[in-house]
Design an enzyme around this catalytic site. Structure first.
Site, PDB file in Angstrom:
ATOM      1  CD  GLU A   1      -7.117  -4.092   3.909  1.00  0.00           C
ATOM      2  OE1 GLU A   1      -6.465  -4.594   4.856  1.00  0.00           O
ATOM      3  OE2 GLU A   1      -6.832  -4.287   2.713  1.00  0.00           O
TER       4      GLU A   1
ATOM      5  CD1 TRP B   1      -4.755  -7.254  -0.517  1.00  0.00           C
ATOM      6  CD2 TRP B   1      -2.894  -8.412  -0.126  1.00  0.00           C
ATOM      7  NE1 TRP B   1      -3.916  -6.443   0.206  1.00  0.00           N
ATOM      8  CE2 TRP B   1      -2.764  -7.135   0.466  1.00  0.00           C
ATOM      9  CE3 TRP B   1      -1.827  -9.319  -0.015  1.00  0.00           C
ATOM     10  CZ2 TRP B   1      -1.605  -6.752   1.164  1.00  0.00           C
ATOM     11  CZ3 TRP B   1      -0.686  -8.920   0.683  1.00  0.00           C
ATOM     12  CH2 TRP B   1      -0.592  -7.665   1.258  1.00  0.00           C
TER      13      TRP B   1
ATOM     14  CG  ASP C   1      -1.793  -1.135   1.401  1.00  0.00           C
ATOM     15  OD1 ASP C   1      -1.776  -2.018   0.530  1.00  0.00           O
ATOM     16  OD2 ASP C   1      -2.520  -1.179   2.411  1.00  0.00           O
TER      17      ASP C   1
END
Length: 507
Positions: free
Chosen positions: A208, A307, A26
């Protein structure tokens, strides 16, 4: 990035930032300060898989040429340094400034490990810099916001000016609850709860990396909306990780969405295409925006991975890259505002001018089947601008990173289906697709023609394809891992009646 390292030159991107070695995910703490863009990011200093989360650091003057620096905020035996943001505390509300020099303040998630008295918790903490981001000191009073939660994370902080005065606002998530939580503070140290948003729209995965910012509609500063970004994984529109956005209002306390389609924890998968998506590809995640950018520009960067397979992508000594920076805005379509995105173009920067046009074509009918462009239009690092009138030709589009004689089956296909109105990016035969069963895929997005035309801007950079359709009304970002020799570019048309309006290949 303008790569100088020799590590894995086959897939190492030229213009998308990647750490010289080891794992990256990130983007964090994106901030502009004194003529420099700072990109912090989740980084493992000790290996090319996830772990030992720390804040890596790179800087740029133009968002294209990046210089990597030592780890900015390292993990220790008490905490991992998870995602967050950074602000320029110009009025020194925090008191961290020294000698009249205002600090930069990083607000990050402390992921407390087993040796900590707070083991298992995620809480929000501060670090500060008084040398413009070169070095950082953790605040002795950390954490500054602790809900005794194991999944409270990813604070994005900004200064809000309202009728009741100005204060800092934090936007964070309770990830498993699919909730965005808002807090306020006068000094970045003491926080007061404001409100909660969600669950809403896509809720299949955990929420998120939120963001909240105001934009004018059609450039009219008297007509603005607030955009709430929420990334989630899994549950993205193309599978696995993805980013959604809501458009609405914010009064300093509560965000109210005008674009909520469904509410609650049970996702309505039949409505997925109705939600606002930052990107319709598989590889644009955790996107957040820069703080403190001049002239009110809103610039974003995302992690170019997913992911589902991030730990197994076939690179050597390094893993993952960032997207190109994107400037985002709001335009009116169908009586409502929608998000548009434009890449900060590495082929049109101060150093390169307009780039080098390798090949161009003017208006001409498309020949049914495949038409290969000449060798001067081939390459693994390109910008391609193309405009089509699909007409009755069925599918029309571009073939990218194709093998031709050396690997005749290897190609990535970007095609528009005039019957369905869908633009698709097919990477099922893009090269190495066997490292993970979820990787081979076809991404799709509905794109209406404008006056019968489709306009595309495509960035090809060794291991990636980023597509901007209709001036950024829709984007698709996908990783690809072709052979070095697979660098041909071609035109395709299923049948008669399609027209190429224009084409330019730039290096």
């Amino acid at each position: 990035m303008k790569t100088t390292t020799g590590l894995d030159s086959q897939y190492r991107p030229e213009w998308h930032y990647s750490a010289e070695r080891n794992w990256l995910n990130d983007p964090n703490g994106l901030i502009y300060s004194n003529g420099t863009y700072h990109l912090f990011y989740q980084h493992n200093p000790f290996g090319d898989d996830w772990g030992n989360m720390s804040w890596g650091h790179a800087t740029s003057a133009d968002l294209n040429h990046w210089t990597e620096h030592p780890v900015a905020i390292p993990c220790d035996d008490q905490e991992g340094i998870f995602s967050g943001s950074a602000v320029a505390d110009v009025h020194n509300t925090s008191g961290f400034g020294v000698g009249g020099v205002p600090p930069l303040v990083a607000i990050y998630t402390s992921a407390y490990v087993g040796t900590s008295p707070l083991a298992g918790r995620q809480a929000q903490s501060l670090a500060y810099s008084i040398d413009d981001g070169a070095t950082w000191t953790k605040y002795a009073g950390n954490p500054v916001l602790d809900r005794a939660s194991s999944d409270f994370r990813d604070p994005k902080v900004f200064w809000y000016d309202g009728e009741a005065g100005g204060y800092w606002v934090m936007v964070a998530v309770e990830a498993l609850h699919r909730e965005v939580l808002l807090y306020k503070s006068a000094d970045l140290k003491s926080w007061e709860y404001l409100s909660t948003f969600g669950p809403a729209n896509a809720t299949e995965g955990i929420w998120e990396c939120p963001d909240l910012f105001e934009l004018p509609v059609d450039g009219d500063v008297a007509d603005t909306r607030w955009v709430l970004v929420v990334n989630l994984s899994p549950g993205g529109i193309a599978g696995g990780s993805g980013g959604q956005y809501f458009i609405g209002t914010f009064d300093g306390v509560t965000f109210s969405s005008e674009t909520t389609v469904t509410e609650g924890l049970q996702p309505d998968t039949s409505r997925m295409a109705d939600y606002g998506w930052l990107d319709w590809g598989r590889d644009y995640y955790a996107a957040v925006s820069f703080s403190n950018v001049p002239d009110g520009r809103r610039l974003m960067i995302g992690w170019m991975n997913n992911w589902q397979y991030a730990a197994s992508t076939p690179t050597d000594g390094w893993r993952s890259a960032m997207s190109l920076a994107r400037e985002v805005g709001l335009v009116s379509r169908g009586g409502r505002p929608v998000l548009v995105q434009e890449a900060v173009d590495p082929f049109r920067d101060q150093e390169l001018g307009q780039g080098v046009e390798l090949f161009a074509l003017g208006r001409q009918p498309l020949t049914p089947g495949m038409t290969w462009l000449p060798a001067e239009a081939h390459g693994d690092v390109l910008r391609i601008d193309a405009e089509f009138e699909p007409g009755p030709a069925g599918k029309v589009g571009l073939v990218l990173r194709a093998g031709m004689e050396s690997n005749p089956a290897e190609r990535t296909v970007l095609a528009y289906d005039s019957a369905t109105g869908e633009l698709s990016l097919d990477r099922t035969e893009s090269g190495n697709v066997k490292f993970d069963a979820t990787f081979p895929s076809v991404e799709r997005v509905y794109v209406p023609l404008e006056n019968g035309r489709l306009k595309l801007r495509v960035f090809v950079d060794r291991c990636s394809v980023e597509v901007f359709a209709q001036d950024g009304l829709a984007t698709i970002t996908d990783l690809v891992f072709p052979a070095n020799s697979s660098n041909a570019v071609g035109l395709l048309a299923e049948g008669d009646g399609g027209t190429l309006v224009s084409l330019a290949v730039v290096r």
